[in-house]
Design an enzyme around this catalytic site. Structure first.
Site, PDB file in Angstrom:
ATOM      1  N   HIS A 249       0.844  -1.191   0.000  1.00  0.00           N
ATOM      2  CA  HIS A 249       0.000   0.000   0.000  1.00  0.00           C
ATOM      3  C   HIS A 249       0.879   1.240   0.000  1.00  0.00           C
ATOM      4  CE1 HIS A 249      -3.191   2.802   0.994  1.00  0.00           C
ATOM      5  NE2 HIS A 249      -4.012   1.851   0.578  1.00  0.00           N
ATOM      6  N   ASP A 300      -8.012  -5.265  -0.520  1.00  0.00           N
ATOM      7  CA  ASP A 300      -8.543  -6.146  -1.560  1.00  0.00           C
ATOM      8  C   ASP A 300      -8.267  -7.628  -1.320  1.00  0.00           C
ATOM      9  OD1 ASP A 300      -9.637  -4.154  -3.331  1.00  0.00           O
ATOM     10  OD2 ASP A 300      -7.570  -3.515  -3.629  1.00  0.00           O
TER      11      ASP A 300
HETATM   12  C1  LIG Z   1      -0.591  -0.621  -4.117  1.00  0.00           C
HETATM   13  C2  LIG Z   1       0.779  -0.354  -4.696  1.00  0.00           C
HETATM   14  C3  LIG Z   1       0.632   0.225  -6.110  1.00  0.00           C
HETATM   15  C4  LIG Z   1       1.474   0.678  -3.792  1.00  0.00           C
HETATM   16  O1  LIG Z   1       2.691   0.809  -4.303  1.00  0.00           O
HETATM   17  P1  LIG Z   1       3.774   1.954  -4.030  1.00  0.00           P
HETATM   18  O2  LIG Z   1       3.749   2.453  -2.672  1.00  0.00           O
HETATM   19  O3  LIG Z   1       3.677   2.923  -5.123  1.00  0.00           O
HETATM   20  O4  LIG Z   1       5.040   1.070  -4.160  1.00  0.00           O
HETATM   21  P2  LIG Z   1       5.671   0.480  -5.492  1.00  0.00           P
HETATM   22  O5  LIG Z   1       4.656  -0.101  -6.413  1.00  0.00           O
HETATM   23  O6  LIG Z   1       6.569   1.529  -6.047  1.00  0.00           O
HETATM   24  O7  LIG Z   1       6.492  -0.678  -4.839  1.00  0.00           O
HETATM   25  C5  LIG Z   1       7.655  -0.494  -4.010  1.00  0.00           C
HETATM   26  C6  LIG Z   1       8.455  -1.780  -4.006  1.00  0.00           C
HETATM   27  O8  LIG Z   1       7.665  -2.821  -3.400  1.00  0.00           O
HETATM   28  C7  LIG Z   1       7.377  -3.850  -4.337  1.00  0.00           C
HETATM   29  N1  LIG Z   1       5.975  -4.206  -4.216  1.00  0.00           N
HETATM   30  C8  LIG Z   1       4.951  -3.396  -3.901  1.00  0.00           C
HETATM   31  N2  LIG Z   1       3.804  -4.077  -3.890  1.00  0.00           N
HETATM   32  C9  LIG Z   1       4.122  -5.341  -4.241  1.00  0.00           C
HETATM   33  C10 LIG Z   1       3.370  -6.500  -4.416  1.00  0.00           C
HETATM   34  N3  LIG Z   1       2.051  -6.481  -4.266  1.00  0.00           N
HETATM   35  N4  LIG Z   1       3.997  -7.631  -4.746  1.00  0.00           N
HETATM   36  C11 LIG Z   1       5.330  -7.669  -4.902  1.00  0.00           C
HETATM   37  N5  LIG Z   1       6.113  -6.575  -4.753  1.00  0.00           N
HETATM   38  C12 LIG Z   1       5.506  -5.433  -4.428  1.00  0.00           C
HETATM   39  C13 LIG Z   1       7.627  -3.226  -5.705  1.00  0.00           C
HETATM   40  O9  LIG Z   1       7.941  -4.174  -6.684  1.00  0.00           O
HETATM   41  C14 LIG Z   1       8.764  -2.293  -5.412  1.00  0.00           C
HETATM   42  O10 LIG Z   1       9.950  -3.040  -5.336  1.00  0.00           O
HETATM   43  P3  LIG Z   1      11.346  -2.427  -5.865  1.00  0.00           P
HETATM   44  O11 LIG Z   1      11.575  -1.227  -5.011  1.00  0.00           O
HETATM   45  O12 LIG Z   1      12.292  -3.542  -5.654  1.00  0.00           O
HETATM   46  O13 LIG Z   1      11.104  -2.074  -7.296  1.00  0.00           O
HETATM   47  C15 LIG Z   1       1.603  -1.665  -4.764  1.00  0.00           C
HETATM   48  O14 LIG Z   1       1.846  -2.153  -3.471  1.00  0.00           O
HETATM   49  C16 LIG Z   1       0.941  -2.716  -5.623  1.00  0.00           C
HETATM   50  O15 LIG Z   1       1.049  -2.652  -6.857  1.00  0.00           O
HETATM   51  N6  LIG Z   1       0.230  -3.698  -5.011  1.00  0.00           N
HETATM   52  C17 LIG Z   1      -0.466  -4.720  -5.760  1.00  0.00           C
HETATM   53  C18 LIG Z   1      -1.778  -4.182  -6.303  1.00  0.00           C
HETATM   54  C19 LIG Z   1      -2.810  -4.029  -5.224  1.00  0.00           C
HETATM   55  O16 LIG Z   1      -3.011  -4.893  -4.402  1.00  0.00           O
HETATM   56  N7  LIG Z   1      -3.496  -2.874  -5.267  1.00  0.00           N
HETATM   57  C20 LIG Z   1      -4.520  -2.550  -4.313  1.00  0.00           C
HETATM   58  C21 LIG Z   1      -4.065  -1.449  -3.410  1.00  0.00           C
HETATM   59  S1  LIG Z   1      -5.220  -1.164  -2.103  1.00  0.00           S
END
Ligand SMILES: CC(C)(COP(=O)(O)OP(=O)(O)OC[C@H]1O[C@@H](n2cnc3c(N)ncnc32)[C@H](O)[C@@H]1OP(=O)(O)O)[C@@H](O)C(=O)NCCC(=O)NCCS
Length: 359
Positions: A249, A300
């Site tokens: 998140h 989710d």
């Molecule tokens: C929700 C989300 C977009 C938030 O992301 P964010 O704070 O912008 O963080 P990032 O997407 O930049 O991720 C940061 C790091 O954690 C990792 N990471 C984040 N969520 C991850 C996941 N669900 N699975 C695996 N790795 C994950 C990323 O790959 C990244 O790794 P890196 O630094 O080695 O490249 C992200 O956690 C995600 O895509 N989750 C899956 C989708 C999801 O469940 N969405 C519903 C949100 S309520």
């Protein structure tokens, strides 16, 4: 001014509706853990008025919302065509939200009517796609119970009613998440409610936002149907640098407060509906993700199993999220309108400079 990727940590506006300060979710100052015990309509009243209703106000509000959970015959006629299209239900909902803004009185419709119609339209899409007859509202039931009844054709018992109200409350708002911010941007131009909601549905559809719940169940189904070892599955995904849906998140780095409550509901419903195998897999995946990636489940993750236990198809999960979040979207659209300020940020130009056209 310097650019911040994804606007992370940027305060993009002011709100009295909800907050995630200190990684705690509150609606108008009330902790979500306390509000989870209330009814959906009570919380909608709170989001729209930033105070809880008294008994009379609540009764009037509930009756008003429930009485409006009907669609004009023309909307149902059009929906019966649109909803049967092979596109994803969220694409159908995108068109339906826009449609509601043409078959209704766009300029004069107010939030209670709009929320009620969205709930009824979403239930109708689910049933039309399954070739099930549409269900008329039951005036003796509350808003969440009516929505569940219109979706499934079954009146929930007291225990299920309590759980479903909680699920709807936990999804109702979440300060400046992507879809709400989208709605606020549209609202800031003084566009109409339906346009704001249509834009919000588009944002919610994506797998990084509301679309994650469907992907969570897709993942669980792959593991179950192929009799895979959950830990090997998740390790393989991690090795391939694929994201595991339902984890992580932007704000909550120590766990999503909604997921703790939803986990309990998922466990209970899984047991009652003989779906324990999915819950057990979820626990194994969650342990792996915490140990190896320091990532917690988000809203989710357990919702996916809850909706499955309610008998819903995975493709419809994000629409249920949209139904609940419409309450929050409308609250923010109203608040943004009242602030009378166009949202129009700047960008950092990174293309070539000082070019000239040569004749
Ligand atoms: C929700 C989300 C977009 C938030 O992301 P964010 O704070 O912008 O963080 P990032 O997407 O930049 O991720 C940061 C790091 O954690 C990792 N990471 C984040 N969520 C991850 C996941 N669900 N699975 C695996 N790795 C994950 C990323 O790959 C990244 O790794 P890196 O630094 O080695 O490249 C992200 O956690 C995600 O895509 N989750 C899956 C989708 C999801 O469940 N969405 C519903 C949100 S309520």
């Amino acid at each position: 001014m310097s650019y911040v990727k994804g606007l992370a940590g940027i305060v993009a506006g002011q709100t009295k509706i909800s907050s995630t300060d200190n990684q705690r979710l509150t609606y108008a100052g009330y902790p979500i853990e306390e509000l989870a015990q209330k009814t959906f309509e009570e919380v909608v009243f709170l989001l729209w008025n930033t105070r809880l209703p008294d008994q009379d106000e609540l009764l009037r509000f509930r009756n008003d919302l429930v009485s409006k959970m009907v669609l004009p015959a023309e909307t149902i006629r059009l929906l019966s065509y649109i909803a049967r299209e092979p596109q994803h239900p969220m694409s159908i909902l995108r068109t339906t939200t826009s449609l509601l803004g043409t078959t209704n009185d766009v300029e004069h419709d107010e939030p209670p009517k709009i929320l009620s119609k969205m709930l009824t339209a979403i239930a109708a899409i689910v049933r039309i796609r399954d070739d099930d007859p549409l269900i008329d509202l039951d005036p003796t039931l509350g808003v969440a119970d009516n929505f569940l009844y219109m979706l499934t054709g079954k009146r929930p018992n007291a225990e299920l009613s309590g759980m479903f109200n909680t699920v709807m409350i936990l999804h109702a708002d979440h300060e400046f998440n992507a879809s709400t911010f989208t709605a606020r941007v549209v609202s800031s131009t003084f566009s109409d409610y339906y346009s704001c909601l249509t834009a919000a549905v588009c944002a919610l559809k994506g797998p990084l936002h509301g679309g994650a719940n469907e992907r969570v169940f897709e993942m669980l189904s792959i593991i179950v149907e192929n009799e895979m070892d959950p830990l090997s599955f998740v390790a393989e995904q991690a090795h391939a640098k694929r994201k595991i849906m339902g984890f992580g998140h932007r704000i909550y780095k120590n766990g999503d407060p909604r997921a703790f409550i939803l986990k309990e509901i998922a466990a209970k419903l899984a047991e009652e509906t003989n779906n324990q195998k999915y819950f057990e897999i979820q626990q194994q995946l969650a342990d792996y993700m915490l140990k190896n990636k320091q990532l917690h489940p988000n809203v989710d993750y357990y919702t996916a199993l809850i909706y499955h236990c309610l008998g819903l198809k995975k493709e419809t999960f994000t629409m249920i999220f949209a139904a609940c979040r419409t309450a929050g979207w409308l609250a923010h659209v109203m608040e943004q309108r009242s602030q009378k300020c166009l949202i129009r940020p700047n960008s950092e130009y990174i293309g070539p400079k000082e070019r000239h056209c040569v004749r």
